[in-house]
Motif scaffolding. Structure first.
Motif, PDB file in Angstrom:
ATOM      1  N   ALA A 189       3.796   6.956  10.992  1.00 30.10           N
ATOM      2  CA  ALA A 189       3.679   6.739   9.539  1.00 30.10           C
ATOM      3  C   ALA A 189       2.382   5.993   9.227  1.00 30.10           C
ATOM      4  N   PHE A 190       1.251   6.658   9.475  1.00 32.24           N
ATOM      5  CA  PHE A 190      -0.037   6.038   9.194  1.00 32.24           C
ATOM      6  C   PHE A 190      -0.201   5.798   7.689  1.00 32.24           C
ATOM      7  N   ASP A 191      -0.774   4.630   7.353  1.00 31.78           N
ATOM      8  CA  ASP A 191      -1.093   4.327   5.955  1.00 31.78           C
ATOM      9  C   ASP A 191      -2.512   4.749   5.601  1.00 31.78           C
ATOM     10  N   TYR A 192      -3.426   4.671   6.582  1.00 32.60           N
ATOM     11  CA  TYR A 192      -4.815   5.029   6.275  1.00 32.60           C
ATOM     12  C   TYR A 192      -5.574   5.380   7.546  1.00 32.60           C
ATOM     13  N   ILE A 193      -6.673   6.095   7.332  1.00 27.47           N
ATOM     14  CA  ILE A 193      -7.621   6.426   8.388  1.00 27.47           C
ATOM     15  C   ILE A 193      -8.827   5.510   8.206  1.00 27.47           C
ATOM     16  N   ASN A 194      -9.410   5.052   9.306  1.00 33.92           N
ATOM     17  CA  ASN A 194     -10.586   4.192   9.214  1.00 33.92           C
ATOM     18  C   ASN A 194     -11.490   4.486  10.402  1.00 33.92           C
ATOM     19  N   GLY A 195     -12.809   4.604  10.151  1.00 31.61           N
ATOM     20  CA  GLY A 195     -13.697   4.804  11.276  1.00 31.61           C
ATOM     21  C   GLY A 195     -15.021   5.438  10.926  1.00 31.61           C
ATOM     22  N   TYR A 196     -15.704   5.923  11.968  1.00 28.95           N
ATOM     23  CA  TYR A 196     -17.045   6.478  11.815  1.00 28.95           C
ATOM     24  C   TYR A 196     -16.995   7.807  11.067  1.00 28.95           C
ATOM     25  N   THR A 197     -17.878   7.931  10.101  1.00 34.25           N
ATOM     26  CA  THR A 197     -17.892   9.094   9.213  1.00 34.25           C
ATOM     27  C   THR A 197     -17.966  10.410   9.966  1.00 34.25           C
ATOM     28  N   SER A 198     -18.912  10.526  10.902  1.00 26.11           N
ATOM     29  CA  SER A 198     -19.156  11.816  11.545  1.00 26.11           C
ATOM     30  C   SER A 198     -17.933  12.319  12.302  1.00 26.11           C
TER      31      SER A 198
END
Length: 438
Positions: A189-198
């Protein structure tokens, strides 16, 4: 239990004190904020002049007189052992120590005093809170690199546990890896994605190829925060569609803080609580809002290490809608050392090449990603990952557009690879020059 907050407190970072200071700053009106900023700028310069021998060698004056007389620092000024740059009373054991990724070509070790680092996390938590994301409770799908040495690896994995995040490697962007990622999204149940754009863009392209909207598999997903690399408008539209959530653009620097963060209105709000951001011309003169120049930043609270009028190496524009308390970043153009020098002597932003090529070779979906290297004044190499070799039609069109936007006589080389080489941190540098610029 707020495990993330507790971990910071247990490591000696006064989070509650920092959060109270942040709230006080945010409560100031525009006039009171102007007075606060003037006082804080003078205080941090005066402090380092008194307690930091290294900063005295840069300042070259006896005392603070006026802000515009404060010298601009560059990353090359910091290419010396950290112990030489610390203020009196600070040693590596009583400060937060980290290093920059080196994606700009000038990596170095830096330090923050513990209160300053607590303020950094207070600002980060505040910005993510704009989008109902909480580091203590929200589950993060993290697309980042990870140290490969044993100590660094397990340290990051432990931090992942404390921060309620699952890390997806950016060093393997194959369809096989993405298929495994998708299975994790189905069961978490992920709330958000976060990280490097590419890397996140490549995941979105995989979903497009499979005709998948991510929220159909992971309905808890609320947002995607991209950072550390350029976000192009067409990539943002792709991600918003394939993920089914808003895309939030973050601009920051590990040695400083969050520099700018998008709010729900898509305004790129500059951090004016702990930083002072200026745009300057090549001579170091401050430019008015709306004009393009070098981004110079002052860390208003770091007593352990001076970052005062620090040229971060980026080019950008502050919006004409900006105020002193609420500046807005209108545009982030790229790094100031990412310049292409053409045979005629003309200089162009390296990302110009990237924009032109991107609009041509990514429209059919065959090319997954690419980078551009300048080998000499006339020669540019386009290294790409694709299921098929670029057609002559694509190559001729790219050459024609390069001549149209830049100048004639450029030599383009094309090299197809199975995967692109990323930095040790996992970042992808879209344009780089092998020429030595002055």
């Amino acid at each position: 239990m707020k495990i993330f907050d507790l971990s910071l407190k247990m490591n000696g970072f006064p989070l509650k004190e920092a959060q109270d200071v942040l709230l006080t700053i945010q409560g100031l009106d525009e006039l009171a904020y102007q007075k606060y900023l003037e006082q804080q700028r003078e205080q941090i310069v005066t402090y380092h002049l008194k307690y930091n021998p290294y900063y005295k060698t840069i300042f070259k004056q006896d005392h603070y007189r006026a802000w515009d007389a404060v010298p601009i620092m560059t990353k090359t000024d910091l290419q010396q052992p950290l112990v030489n740059r610390l203020s009196t009373g600070f040693i590596e054991k009583n400060v937060y120590v980290n290093n920059t990724s080196g994606s700009s070509g000038d990596p170095f070790v830096f330090a923050k005093d513990k209160f300053c680092h607590a303020l950094t996390w207070s600002v980060i938590q505040d910005r993510f809170g704009w989008h109902e994301l909480d580091f203590n409770t929200s589950i993060q799908a993290r697309f980042y690199g990870i140290p490969l040495d044993t100590k660094g690896y397990y340290k990051e994995r432990f931090k992942d546990v404390l921060s309620k995040r699952h890390r997806f490697s950016v060093f393997d962007l194959s369809d096989t890896a993405f298929a495994k990622h998708l299975e994790k999204f189905k069961t978490t149940a992920f709330d958000y994605i976060n990280g490097y754009t590419s890397a996140i863009v490549q995941f979105a392209k995989f979903l497009r190829q499979k005709n998948i909207i991510l929220t159909n598999y992971c309905p808890t997903l609320k947002a995607c925060v991209v950072t550390s690399e350029m976000l192009f408008a067409e990539d943002q539209r792709l991600m918003e569609y394939q993920f089914g959530v808003p895309i939030i653009n973050e601009y920051g620097a590990s040695e400083l803080d969050v520099i700018a963060f998008q709010n729900k209105k898509k305004e790129w709000i500059v951090n004016s609580e702990t930083l002072y951001v200026e745009i300057v011309d090549p001579q170091g003169q401050v430019l008015p809002y709306g004009e393009e120049g070098r981004i110079v930043i002052t860390s208003l609270y770091n007593k352990a290490h001076p970052f005062v009028r620090y040229d971060i190496g980026d080019i950008g524009v502050l919006s004409k809608e900006s105020t002193l308390k609420t500046p807005q970043l209108q545009k982030l153009i790229g790094r100031s050392n990412d310049l292409a020098i053409l045979p005629s002597g003309k200089k162009a932003a390296g990302l110009t090449f990237y924009y032109i090529t991107k609009s041509i070779i990514e429209d059919d979906g065959h090319v997954k990603e690419f980078i551009i290297e300048q080998l000499d004044l006339q020669t540019f190499k386009i290294i790409y990952v694709s299921r098929e070799t670029l057609s002559n039609q694509h190559i001729n069109l790219i050459t024609k557009e390069m001549e149209h936007y830049l100048e004639k006589g450029l030599r383009l080389l094309f090299e197809r690879q199975d995967q692109l080489k990323r930095s040790t941190s996992g970042k992808l540098k879209q344009f780089s020059s092998l020429l030595q610029h002055t």
